[in-house]
Design a protein around this motif. Structure first.
Motif, PDB file in Angstrom:
ATOM      1  N   ILE A  80       0.834  -1.202   0.000  1.00  0.00           N
ATOM      2  CA  ILE A  80       0.000   0.000   0.000  1.00  0.00           C
ATOM      3  C   ILE A  80       0.869   1.253   0.000  1.00  0.00           C
ATOM      4  O   ILE A  80       0.534   2.266  -0.603  1.00  0.00           O
ATOM      5  CB  ILE A  80      -0.963  -0.015   1.207  1.00  0.00           C
ATOM      6  CG1 ILE A  80      -2.151  -0.904   0.868  1.00  0.00           C
ATOM      7  CG2 ILE A  80      -1.438   1.389   1.556  1.00  0.00           C
ATOM      8  CD1 ILE A  80      -3.264  -0.873   1.853  1.00  0.00           C
ATOM      9  N   ALA A  81       2.016   1.161   0.665  1.00  0.00           N
ATOM     10  CA  ALA A  81       2.864   2.350   0.770  1.00  0.00           C
ATOM     11  C   ALA A  81       3.640   2.635  -0.514  1.00  0.00           C
ATOM     12  O   ALA A  81       4.244   3.688  -0.651  1.00  0.00           O
ATOM     13  CB  ALA A  81       3.822   2.195   1.945  1.00  0.00           C
ATOM     14  N   ILE A  82       3.633   1.686  -1.455  1.00  0.00           N
ATOM     15  CA  ILE A  82       4.296   1.973  -2.740  1.00  0.00           C
ATOM     16  C   ILE A  82       3.391   2.909  -3.529  1.00  0.00           C
ATOM     17  O   ILE A  82       2.226   2.612  -3.724  1.00  0.00           O
ATOM     18  CB  ILE A  82       4.480   0.686  -3.561  1.00  0.00           C
ATOM     19  CG1 ILE A  82       5.361  -0.306  -2.815  1.00  0.00           C
ATOM     20  CG2 ILE A  82       5.100   1.012  -4.920  1.00  0.00           C
ATOM     21  CD1 ILE A  82       5.513  -1.624  -3.556  1.00  0.00           C
ATOM     22  N   PRO A  83       3.926   4.051  -3.971  1.00  0.00           N
ATOM     23  CA  PRO A  83       3.076   4.919  -4.788  1.00  0.00           C
ATOM     24  C   PRO A  83       2.764   4.220  -6.115  1.00  0.00           C
ATOM     25  O   PRO A  83       3.672   3.844  -6.850  1.00  0.00           O
ATOM     26  CB  PRO A  83       3.920   6.168  -4.987  1.00  0.00           C
ATOM     27  CG  PRO A  83       5.297   5.768  -4.667  1.00  0.00           C
ATOM     28  CD  PRO A  83       5.253   4.606  -3.754  1.00  0.00           C
ATOM     29  N   GLY A  84       1.492   4.037  -6.374  1.00  0.00           N
ATOM     30  CA  GLY A  84       1.071   3.189  -7.476  1.00  0.00           C
ATOM     31  C   GLY A  84       1.522   3.647  -8.847  1.00  0.00           C
ATOM     32  O   GLY A  84       2.144   2.891  -9.599  1.00  0.00           O
ATOM     33  N   LEU A  85       1.240   4.900  -9.153  1.00  0.00           N
ATOM     34  CA  LEU A  85       1.471   5.338 -10.515  1.00  0.00           C
ATOM     35  C   LEU A  85       2.948   5.281 -10.920  1.00  0.00           C
ATOM     36  O   LEU A  85       3.273   4.724 -11.972  1.00  0.00           O
ATOM     37  CB  LEU A  85       0.893   6.729 -10.710  1.00  0.00           C
ATOM     38  CG  LEU A  85       0.455   6.974 -12.147  1.00  0.00           C
ATOM     39  CD1 LEU A  85      -0.704   6.090 -12.534  1.00  0.00           C
ATOM     40  CD2 LEU A  85       0.090   8.423 -12.318  1.00  0.00           C
ATOM     41  N   PRO A  86       3.860   5.809 -10.102  1.00  0.00           N
ATOM     42  CA  PRO A  86       5.268   5.697 -10.488  1.00  0.00           C
ATOM     43  C   PRO A  86       5.693   4.248 -10.736  1.00  0.00           C
ATOM     44  O   PRO A  86       6.384   3.970 -11.712  1.00  0.00           O
ATOM     45  CB  PRO A  86       6.006   6.293  -9.289  1.00  0.00           C
ATOM     46  CG  PRO A  86       5.055   7.260  -8.721  1.00  0.00           C
ATOM     47  CD  PRO A  86       3.695   6.668  -8.918  1.00  0.00           C
ATOM     48  N   LEU A  87       5.256   3.347  -9.874  1.00  0.00           N
ATOM     49  CA  LEU A  87       5.651   1.952 -10.073  1.00  0.00           C
ATOM     50  C   LEU A  87       5.101   1.416 -11.397  1.00  0.00           C
ATOM     51  O   LEU A  87       5.829   0.794 -12.178  1.00  0.00           O
ATOM     52  CB  LEU A  87       5.157   1.078  -8.917  1.00  0.00           C
ATOM     53  CG  LEU A  87       5.636  -0.368  -9.027  1.00  0.00           C
ATOM     54  CD1 LEU A  87       7.115  -0.476  -8.719  1.00  0.00           C
ATOM     55  CD2 LEU A  87       4.848  -1.299  -8.121  1.00  0.00           C
TER      56      LEU A  87
END
Lengths: 332, 297, 329
Positions: free
Chosen positions: B133-140
């Motif tokens: 959840i803490a991974i920013p979705g869009l950049p990844l």
């Protein structure tokens, strides 16, 4: 103490997870990304066409850059080091500037815009939601509610398109041409240039955030608080309305809302990057767009790893602040 | 045997739908809006073969009501905005659906395991979930799509978006499983010697079904948004029409600058209506499922 | 009116307008008149849902929709003027009446403190709101006051969740007393407490009354508390007062059939017989029975009880009852 430890482990896991996924994708990819890149690089610079040695050097450099040399473990660790230090060598787009240099030049623009608009949206939305709950059932509150339900599900960048279309094309209040920033940062021109550059992107983050997201969640929390015994007791005590709003309502809304902010920071950030790009704002978003279109892998990797690390760390800090503010969840 | 029973219980989903339709006005509005958009998407099946050709029609033509090809005008590269839109809707919905199917079922499995097993298993699963959840979705996703660009298609886009979507469902399902686990009928099922798997399928799953549905809708909402986001950067599948790529080409051709409103408005309005429709559906479902939100002040 | 009146309640009609499947009116308080004296503990008893908490809210003037008052007045005789609570605006009530003259101990008082506020801020804010003093002064007073009440001093810096339920309860009572109000309204102050804690809390209240010589209006369904604490008790049934008497008289010689049944349902030491409950159930207040509201459950029911509501009459000295058995029609 245990909470800090857990949260720190989580931070490390988050970053490692994102990194490992990227690494695995790079490895598992059926196409040779480096070949791709060398071709790009040569196309951009137009150099080294006839010099096989130079081409070989370029291959070597990129293989090393992406950790595609040595044993698997070496590759992994080497790439991880670059990931954490954003050391992705020289940008293809803007040779001979390094990725790190370009990013550090653009970064302040992005952080200023984001910090400013996220904080404003959060504060405004929470206050409005809390106040709206006090006038539940009134026309004003119903109108706000309808606006919020419309804005809530729409991503920033889609909303940004609407704003661009309205205020840059139909009613041309703002120009979308890249802003020229005067050298003298204390001059009036500088301020007006900043205003020109920032207003629309900031609005397109603040409006849906404040009137949609934070308004709705704050209103829901506030309605719950209205039916809490302690609020009723506060009212019966005849405490001033402002005190009730501040210390009984907002203070108790703030806690869960900080957690919500930390949880959604990634989403907000991603959306904001795209918003920047749409408005030609000289931040990371625009840079990312240029990098993607030029096939500048080092630069994209740099921006993306910075975003991942930055957001993860910001959420980490928020989560550590939270227990400081809520007396019920002191570090256990 | 168990599977059959579980399947028949899954069919309750239609029962839930019917009751929510009656119960919630939000849901009704959202549902009708969604059906209307879906119908527009399904119309893509009737598109003429030349719909994908560039410069087949006159370029940049305003809407004309003489033929269905021209009803929304044409694009700057001579295609029918109407037919492009229908295909775009369909493809965006396919991406959304693929994502929802993958992400929500991963979330369902992890959430159920965490909620039911408890203890160290729960802690581990929740740790992974929280880390994701803490991974920013869009950049990844940007990074992943960029790397996978040579082989990307609708399904792969769906898979990539799933990577950032599943933890939200997982959290929700776990919370539900935890609260249901405490209920009497589960205890009695455990005491009567039912296996954990059977309990999950026969006793818990039916109660979670509604929330699973909410997750599916929310994930679809997120996926459509994510695809549009990727497309902004030119990272969607540009050869295929989606709502995202439509907007990408609008940007590319400067349609706003040239004030080609008939090209700009359809995808933007469709997106907005689609978001609102899905949100209303999800909000209506949640109101129905969560009695605390019911009725109302 | 008599010199020693603390609160005069005249013919209050009040209830709730509920909008649910069309609108209806819940007749929670119907024609209630009371005279509450200085320096007494006055009890109001009755089953849950009989309107006693509603009556308390009306007396206090805490009127939030859907609660409305249709008719009646609450007079507060102060030294130099008579204040009619219900004709003030809420702002005026807050300034002139609440906590200055009347304070309130709420139901479920263990859990009514704001979880994000330190105890001291509770005291400081209430003093600042009603006593017109500066923050620093208020803080000193609060510490001094807590000291006097015998509560540990370090409590003042704590948050509610760090304290025991009994401590929180005592703090809420302390909050109600800090401005030395003439009247304290207590709405089921000890419900949801275990017996030991209940006793402590009630003791604290009674002691404070003895020293401050103020008036306590105590609402509870627990008759044992009334017997132990109150000087006079009013029995409420379905929105109406059916009997008022000194507590001694009431418990020794109850007149109204409802009171008699209530008392008969109480357990007595050494009595192994199964206690008798009251047959039937309290009426739906959105459609109360005509005539005497108790008649459907009453064993002495006469024809007239079905049509004409009985008046509250003085059957004995200081003993009022509203029943045709005593008004001799």
């Amino acid at each position: 103490m245990r909470y800090i430890l857990y949260r720190t482990l989580l931070l490390i896991a988050t970053i490692l997870m994102a990194f490992t996924l990227t690494f695995l994708m790079l490895k598992a990819l059926p196409v040779d990304i480096v070949k791709n890149m060398v071709a790009r690089s040569m196309a951009v610079t137009g150099a080294a066409l006839g010099d096989p040695e130079a081409v070989q050097r370029m291959y070597d450099m990129y293989y090393e850059l992406f950790g595609l040399k040595g044993s698997l473990l070496e590759q992994y660790l080497g790439f991880l080091r670059r990931f954490l230090t954003l050391d992705f060598g020289i940008s293809i787009l803007a040779r001979p500037t390094t990725v790190r240099e370009i990013i550090s030049y653009r970064l302040p623009w992005t952080t200023t815009l984001l910090a400013f608009s996220i904080v404003i949206a959060w504060i405004l939305g929470n206050i409005m939601g809390a106040i709206a709950s006090l006038f539940e059932g009134s026309k004003m509150s119903k109108t706000l509610q309808a606006i919020a339900v419309t804005l809530y599900p729409i991503p920033y960048y889609v909303f940004a398109i609407v704003l661009t279309y309205l205020f840059a094309y139909i009613i041309p209040l703002f120009s979308l041409a890249p802003v020229r920033i005067p050298e003298n940062i204390f001059s009036l021109e500088f301020l007006s240039a900043i205003f020109q550059a920032m207003t629309l992107p900031a609005l397109s983050i603040i409006i849906p955030g404040a009137l949609g997201w934070w308004f709705l969640s704050s209103r829901a929390l506030a309605l719950n608080i209205l039916s809490e015994d302690y609020y009723y007791y506060g009212e019966i005590q005849g405490l001033p309305k402002r005190l009730l709003l501040r210390k009984y309502m907002l203070k108790n809304i703030m806690m869960p809302q900080i957690t919500a902010l930390s949880l959604n920071l990634g989403g907000i950030f991603g959306g904001a990057l795209l918003t920047e790009m749409l408005f030609n704002y000289p931040g990371l978003g625009q840079l990312l767009y240029q990098a993607v279109n030029a096939g500048d892998y080092p630069l994209v990797l740099g921006i993306v790893s910075l975003s991942i690390i930055g957001v993860a760390v910001a959420a980490y800090i928020l989560d550590l602040i939270y227990p400081l503010m809520d007396p019920r969840v002191r570090y256990g | 045997m168990t599977l059959q029973k579980a399947l028949s219980k899954s069919l309750r989903i239609f029962g839930i739908l019917k009751r929510v339709l009656k119960f919630s006005k939000k849901f009704r509005i959202g549902f009708i809006l969604f059906l209307a958009i879906l119908a527009l998407g399904l119309a893509s099946n009737f598109s003429p073969p030349y719909y994908s050709y560039l410069y087949y029609l006159p370029t940049g033509m305003q809407p004309k009501f003489e033929s269905i090809d021209l009803i929304f005008g044409t694009t700057a590269d001579g295609r029918s905005v109407f037919w492009v839109l229908t295909h775009a809707i369909m493809n965006s919905l396919i991406i959304a659906f693929v994502t929802a199917m993958i992400a929500c079922h991963i979330g369902l499995v992890f959430g159920l395991i965490a909620g039911m097993k408890g203890g160290a298993v729960d802690k581990t699963v929740m740790f992974i979930t929280d880390a994701f959840i803490a991974i920013p979705g869009l950049p990844l996703t940007i990074m992943l799509v960029m790397i996978l660009k040579p082989i990307v298609n609708l399904i792969i886009i769906g898979i990539i978006i799933s990577i950032i979507s599943w933890p939200w469902s997982s959290r929700m399902i776990r919370a539900m499983a935890l609260s249901i686990k405490e209920k009497d009928f589960i205890t009695s099922a455990q005491l009567s010697g039912m296996s954990t798997l059977k309990i999950i399928f026969l006793e818990i799953f039916p109660h979670i079904l509604g929330f699973h549905l909410t997750n599916i809708i929310n994930t679809m909402l997120g996926a459509i948004g994510a695809e549009v986001g990727l497309a902004f950067l030119g990272l969607s599948i540009l050869e295929i029409d989606t709502l995202g790529t439509m907007i990408y080409w609008i940007q590319r051709y400067g349609a706003m600058l040239r004030n080609m409103w008939w090209w700009v408005l359809p995808p933007v309005m469709t997106l907005i209506f689609l978001f609102i429709a899905l949100y209303l559906i999800s909000a209506g479902l949640q109101e129905y499922l969560n009695p605390r939100l019911r009725g109302g002040r | 009116m008599s010199q020693d009146a603390a609160l005069i309640i005249n013919n209050i009609f009040g209830g709730y307008f509920v909008k649910y499947n069309g609108s209806k009116y819940v007749d929670a308080v119907n024609d209630v008149s009371l005279l509450i004296r200085r320096n007494e503990i006055f009890g109001i008893a009755g089953e849950s849902g009989c309107g006693k908490s509603t009556l308390l809210k009306i007396i206090y003037g805490y009127l939030r929709p859907p609660l409305i008052v249709k008719q009646g007045s609450v007079i507060l005789p102060l030294k130099d003027e008579k204040v009619s609570i219900l004709s003030l605006s809420e702002e005026e009530r807050r300034r002139k009446v609440w906590w200055k003259v009347i304070s309130w101990i709420p139901q479920n008082s263990m859990n009514v403190l704001n979880p994000t506020m330190r105890i001291k801020d509770n005291f400081v804010e209430i003093m600042r709101a009603h006593m017109n003093i500066a923050k620093k002064e208020a803080m000193e007073m609060a510490i001094d006051y807590l000291h006097k009440t015998g509560l540990p001093k370090d409590v003042i810096n704590a948050f509610p969740h760090q304290l025991s339920g009994g401590m929180r309860q005592r703090l809420v009572i302390a909050l109600a007393l800090i401005t030395k109000p003439q009247i304290i309204l207590a709405d089921e102050p000890s419900t949801a407490l275990d017996v030991v804690m209940q006793r402590g809390v009630l003791q604290l209240l009674a002691n404070s009354q003895r020293t401050l010589r103020n008036t306590i209006v105590m609402v509870t369904h627990d008759l044992a508390i009334h017997a132990m604490l109150c000087d006079r008790v009013a029995i409420m049934y379905a929105g109406k007062i059916v009997e008022i008497a000194t507590s001694k008289e009431l418990f020794e010689d109850p007149l109204h059939p409802y009171t008699q049944m209530l008392l008969a349902s109480l357990p007595r030491l050494g009595d192994k017989e199964l206690r008798q409950g009251i047959r039937g159930s309290p009426p739906d207040l959105s459609a109360p029975p005509k005539g005497c509201r108790f008649h459907p459950r009453c064993t002495y029911m006469k024809e007239i009880c079905k049509s004409e509501p009985p008046l509250l009459v003085e059957a004995d000295k200081e003993h009022f009852v509203s029943c045709y058995l005593y008004s001799g029609v």
